[in-house]
Design a protein around this motif. Structure first.
Motif, PDB file in Angstrom:
ATOM      1  N   PRO A  53     -45.257  73.620 -46.360  1.00 21.01           N
ATOM      2  CA  PRO A  53     -46.331  74.001 -47.281  1.00 21.01           C
ATOM      3  C   PRO A  53     -45.828  74.973 -48.345  1.00 21.01           C
ATOM      4  CG  PRO A  53     -46.515  75.251 -45.245  1.00 21.01           C
ATOM      5  CD  PRO A  53     -45.335  74.326 -45.077  1.00 21.01           C
ATOM      6  N   VAL A  54     -46.168  74.694 -49.603  1.00 23.37           N
ATOM      7  CA  VAL A  54     -45.762  75.568 -50.710  1.00 23.37           C
ATOM      8  C   VAL A  54     -46.978  75.782 -51.608  1.00 23.37           C
ATOM      9  CG1 VAL A  54     -44.199  75.903 -52.653  1.00 23.37           C
ATOM     10  CG2 VAL A  54     -43.404  74.687 -50.619  1.00 23.37           C
ATOM     11  N   LEU A  55     -47.349  77.036 -51.829  1.00 20.30           N
ATOM     12  CA  LEU A  55     -48.567  77.373 -52.557  1.00 20.30           C
ATOM     13  C   LEU A  55     -48.551  76.893 -54.001  1.00 20.30           C
ATOM     14  CD1 LEU A  55     -51.262  78.921 -52.795  1.00 20.30           C
ATOM     15  CD2 LEU A  55     -49.915  80.972 -53.335  1.00 20.30           C
ATOM     16  N   ASP A  56     -47.490  77.198 -54.726  1.00 15.53           N
ATOM     17  CA  ASP A  56     -47.402  76.929 -56.165  1.00 15.53           C
ATOM     18  C   ASP A  56     -46.830  75.529 -56.377  1.00 15.53           C
ATOM     19  OD1 ASP A  56     -46.187  76.734 -58.803  1.00 15.53           O
ATOM     20  OD2 ASP A  56     -46.546  78.880 -59.014  1.00 15.53           O
ATOM     21  N   GLU A  57     -47.602  74.658 -57.054  1.00 16.68           N
ATOM     22  CA  GLU A  57     -47.154  73.267 -57.219  1.00 16.68           C
ATOM     23  C   GLU A  57     -45.865  73.151 -58.032  1.00 16.68           C
ATOM     24  OE1 GLU A  57     -51.468  72.946 -56.168  1.00 16.68           O
ATOM     25  OE2 GLU A  57     -50.360  74.135 -57.667  1.00 16.68           O
ATOM     26  N   ARG A  58     -45.700  73.981 -59.051  1.00 15.31           N
ATOM     27  CA  ARG A  58     -44.461  73.890 -59.827  1.00 15.31           C
ATOM     28  C   ARG A  58     -43.267  74.270 -58.956  1.00 15.31           C
ATOM     29  NH1 ARG A  58     -42.955  77.447 -65.131  1.00 15.31           N
ATOM     30  NH2 ARG A  58     -42.634  79.008 -63.505  1.00 15.31           N
ATOM     31  N   SER A  59     -43.418  75.325 -58.189  1.00 15.10           N
ATOM     32  CA  SER A  59     -42.353  75.733 -57.275  1.00 15.10           C
ATOM     33  C   SER A  59     -42.110  74.656 -56.224  1.00 15.10           C
ATOM     34  CB  SER A  59     -42.721  77.063 -56.607  1.00 15.10           C
ATOM     35  OG  SER A  59     -41.729  77.459 -55.692  1.00 15.10           O
ATOM     36  N   ALA A  60     -43.179  74.072 -55.694  1.00 10.09           N
ATOM     37  CA  ALA A  60     -43.063  73.013 -54.686  1.00 10.09           C
ATOM     38  C   ALA A  60     -42.253  71.838 -55.226  1.00 10.09           C
ATOM     39  CB  ALA A  60     -44.452  72.541 -54.260  1.00 10.09           C
ATOM     40  N   ALA A  61     -42.541  71.460 -56.472  1.00  5.49           N
ATOM     41  CA  ALA A  61     -41.865  70.302 -57.053  1.00  5.49           C
ATOM     42  C   ALA A  61     -40.371  70.554 -57.218  1.00  5.49           C
ATOM     43  CB  ALA A  61     -42.506  69.956 -58.399  1.00  5.49           C
ATOM     44  N   PHE A  62     -40.000  71.738 -57.673  1.00  5.51           N
ATOM     45  CA  PHE A  62     -38.582  72.025 -57.851  1.00  5.51           C
ATOM     46  C   PHE A  62     -37.881  72.252 -56.510  1.00  5.51           C
ATOM     47  CE2 PHE A  62     -39.712  72.741 -62.298  1.00  5.51           C
ATOM     48  CZ  PHE A  62     -38.628  72.128 -62.920  1.00  5.51           C
ATOM     49  N   PHE A  63     -38.600  72.762 -55.525  1.00  5.04           N
ATOM     50  CA  PHE A  63     -38.031  72.879 -54.181  1.00  5.04           C
ATOM     51  C   PHE A  63     -37.714  71.487 -53.643  1.00  5.04           C
ATOM     52  CE2 PHE A  63     -38.768  73.484 -49.492  1.00  5.04           C
ATOM     53  CZ  PHE A  63     -37.660  74.287 -49.255  1.00  5.04           C
ATOM     54  N   ALA A  64     -38.645  70.555 -53.790  1.00  2.00           N
ATOM     55  CA  ALA A  64     -38.409  69.171 -53.370  1.00  2.00           C
ATOM     56  C   ALA A  64     -37.257  68.561 -54.158  1.00  2.00           C
ATOM     57  CB  ALA A  64     -39.683  68.354 -53.548  1.00  2.00           C
ATOM     58  N   LEU A  65     -37.196  68.861 -55.445  1.00  2.00           N
ATOM     59  CA  LEU A  65     -36.109  68.361 -56.288  1.00  2.00           C
ATOM     60  C   LEU A  65     -34.758  68.854 -55.771  1.00  2.00           C
ATOM     61  CD1 LEU A  65     -35.492  67.005 -59.237  1.00  2.00           C
ATOM     62  CD2 LEU A  65     -35.213  69.380 -59.913  1.00  2.00           C
ATOM     63  N   GLY A  66     -34.706  70.129 -55.383  1.00  2.00           N
ATOM     64  CA  GLY A  66     -33.453  70.671 -54.865  1.00  2.00           C
ATOM     65  C   GLY A  66     -33.013  69.978 -53.589  1.00  2.00           C
ATOM     66  N   ILE A  67     -33.955  69.726 -52.686  1.00  2.00           N
ATOM     67  CA  ILE A  67     -33.620  69.030 -51.440  1.00  2.00           C
ATOM     68  C   ILE A  67     -33.123  67.618 -51.745  1.00  2.00           C
ATOM     69  CG2 ILE A  67     -34.546  68.129 -49.274  1.00  2.00           C
ATOM     70  CD1 ILE A  67     -36.549  70.455 -49.309  1.00  2.00           C
ATOM     71  N   ALA A  68     -33.841  66.905 -52.619  1.00  2.00           N
ATOM     72  CA  ALA A  68     -33.462  65.531 -52.958  1.00  2.00           C
ATOM     73  C   ALA A  68     -32.119  65.487 -53.675  1.00  2.00           C
ATOM     74  CB  ALA A  68     -34.547  64.898 -53.820  1.00  2.00           C
TER      75      ALA A  68
END
Length: 602
Positions: A53-68
């Motif tokens: 779970p990640v509160l901030d959608e922009r942060s969530a998207a870049f976190f997912a981008l980093g993993i991918a």
């Protein structure tokens, strides 16, 4: 197997999640919201999918981008309806531009609640424009078996399109009616008695797509390359799945043709320098000498990946206009200079195999003079030695020296995320070739400073202890990324270059016009990073000497987030660059001589 037959929505969402799990999805990043409740519950119920779970959608998207980026596998990204999905946009753009697979799942209101001022309802169809590899507006959830098959096959296609023919984002917009919570519904519970999961999901398993096609055009260009004595290979920024194999392939091509390899700092080549003694790392400095630039003009160029950041190199290529070949399996246009470019749509690994098979061609290339190659290697040896001596003698905190030290003292195979603006340029200019197999990561698709911290945390999550090199503005632009600290597993050290503003603008003509330069371009924030770190409960250390920085780089901690701040002076740094970058090769004259050894180069 986990299928939730509580109601129509829960079954629909769990079939989607189960299909993705069987295809190989291992991570879903979920931002909170009401309309996405069925999706969140479905992913949480899949034991083999890590849900974050990640509160901030922009942060969530870049976190997912980093993993991918790190795994080269799609990561699911989930949010509720309304403006939540709009916050994914910068990461979706970056994923498209840099070919990172993402599955973007936006929950939506049903059709009857659109265009009537219902709360949290906007037009989400094609929300990300042309940036996704593929987009689908899914039907409303249904218990009809035919519709469940439709959902399964649409999900299969979305997974495929996120990776083939080129990786990138895929957007699925999913409308849901109430009830959103798993409130029991008799019809759904009844379906559980006749539904046959193993039959329904039969044959769904991880899939991969490898393009090894060798264009027929190769048979025509091989003789042309082999007969050319003045050719160069330019290796730009790229993040291959197997860096060592990639570097070995380039080495094979370089040795076969007898061409030097100009390797950008963000290319893995500089961290596998032992594989290629034809490596050139100081081309930006060499080409600032106009006489040398003229002497080293190539007739042919093979390009791999994006063009390097160096404006000096780009200007040189634009002036010389050599014949160029871009080696890349995608359908993208990699020619921002609009020169004489032919695109050979295959991988350098495949190219190396074909060249290696043509032993007669290799023998032909060995019969050619290597005077041109020797000129490049002589220049590299001399300029690299001068540059290293100059940086070694600097005892004040010049920000460019941080990148130079990282190249020498990071533990082997350390993942390093390099922020945009000055850090990538410092890596380009100062990163010393090494044998440490350091893994560079970056967001150079759109080259923005969005999501810098979140991307780095995604790369470091459940990975080897990692490092991020960033300026102050890039970090401040994404401080919500620190909210990930409680879900982040691993370690990230942030080497923070705090020059109180945008140092890159000091290198531009606008810096001579103040006002408005300082307020509207440099934009100093004058923030106390020690207090910021204390707010987020992040470890903070003020670095005051180079010896202290080196001590903190190796070994790296194994858990948590740590900020190492270097307080630098952007005006003094800009003056140093203006004084010295053009001087390293200014008085250098070269001629062909005995080639240096690998040891000399590094």
């Amino acid at each position: 197997m986990t299928l939730d037959f509580s109601n129509t929505n829960t079954l629909w969402a769990s079939i989607l999640a189960q299909t993705l799990q069987r295809l190989g999805l291992t991570i879903a990043v979920i931002s909170p919201g009401s309309r996405s409740t069925p999706l969140a519950i479905a992913f949480v119920q899949q034991a083999q999918i890590e849900t974050i779970p990640v509160l901030d959608e922009r942060s969530a998207a870049f976190f997912a981008l980093g993993i991918a980026r790190r795994t080269h596998l799609p990561v699911a990204l989930v949010c509720t309806s309304g403006t939540a999905g709009a916050n994914f946009y910068p990461a979706v753009i970056e994923a498209k531009q840099s070919k990172v697979p993402l599955l973007v799942l936006t929950a939506d209101r049903p059709p009857e609640l659109l265009h009537c001022h219902a709360g949290q309802a906007i037009d989400q169809q094609k929300l990300f424009g042309s940036f996704p590899n593929w987009y689908a507006e899914l039907a409303l959830p249904s218990l009809d078996l035919g519709m469940l098959r439709y959902l399964r096959q649409t999900t299969l296609h979305a997974w495929e399109r996120s990776q083939f023919p080129a990786p990138g984002p895929v957007h699925l917009n999913l409308p849901f009616r109430d009830p959103l919570a798993p409130i029991p519904q008799p019809a759904a519970e009844a379906l559980s008695q006749t539904f046959e999961p193993e039959t329904f999901f039969a044959g769904i398993e991880p899939r991969s797509h490898q393009s090894t096609n060798i264009p027929d055009a190769f048979s025509q260009v091989f003789p042309t390359w082999h007969s050319c004595e003045r050719g160069i290979i330019i290796a730009g920024s790229t993040q291959p799945q197997d860096p060592e194999q990639y570097c070995r392939a380039i080495s094979q091509v370089s040795w076969t043709l007898g061409w030097p390899v100009l390797a950008e700092g963000l290319s893995p080549l500089r961290n596998y320098a032992d594989l290629n003694p034809h490596l050139i790392s100081t081309y930006d400095l060499i080409l600032r000498n106009q006489q040398l630039a003229k002497q080293l003009e190539p007739e042919m160029v093979i390009r791999l990946g994006e063009l390097p950041i160096s404006k000096v190199l780009r200007t040189w290529l634009d002036t010389v206009q050599p014949q160029q070949w871009v080696i890349d399996p995608s359908s993208d246009n990699f020619d921002p200079l609009h020169g004489q470019v032919e695109h050979l749509r295959t991988s350098v690994e495949a190219l190396a195999q074909v060249l290696n098979a043509g032993s007669h061609s290799a023998a032909q290339s060995q019969s050619l003079s290597h005077d041109y190659l020797d000129l490049w290697r002589t220049a590299e040896t001399k300029v690299r030695q001068t540059l290293d001596q100059k940086l070694a003698s600097l005892d004040w905190l010049f920000e460019g020296k941080a990148a130079w030290l990282l190249s020498q003292f990071l533990p082997p195979q350390t993942p390093l995320f390099v922020a945009n603006s000055m850090p990538v340029r410092d890596v380009e200019c100062f990163w010393q070739p090494n044998h440490a197999q350091i893994l560079p990561f970056f967001n150079r698709g759109a080259s923005g400073i969005d999501g810098t911290l979140s991307t780095a945390l995604g790369i470091a999550h459940r990975h080897q202890s990692s490092v991020m090199l960033s300026g102050d503005l890039a970090l401040l632009h994404d401080t919500n990324g620190f909210l990930l600290r409680n879900k982040f597993a691993g370690h990230l050290t942030i080497v923070l270059i705090n020059n109180n503003g945008g140092g890159i603008f000091e290198m531009l003509p606008i810096s001579q016009y103040d006002p408005p330069f300082e307020e509207f371009f440099a934009t100093p924030q004058s923030l106390d990073f020690a207090q910021l770190c204390a707010t987020y409960k992040v470890e903070y250390i003020l670095i005051q000497t180079w010896e202290q920085l080196v001590q903190k780089l190796n070994p790296l901690p194994t858990r948590g987030i740590r900020v190492l701040e270097l307080q630098t002076n952007r005006k003094a740094d800009a003056q140093w660059r203006n004084t010295h970058l053009g001087a390293f090769a200014a008085n250098l004259s070269i001629r062909a001589e005995t080639p240096p050894t690998v040891k000399d180069l590094n």
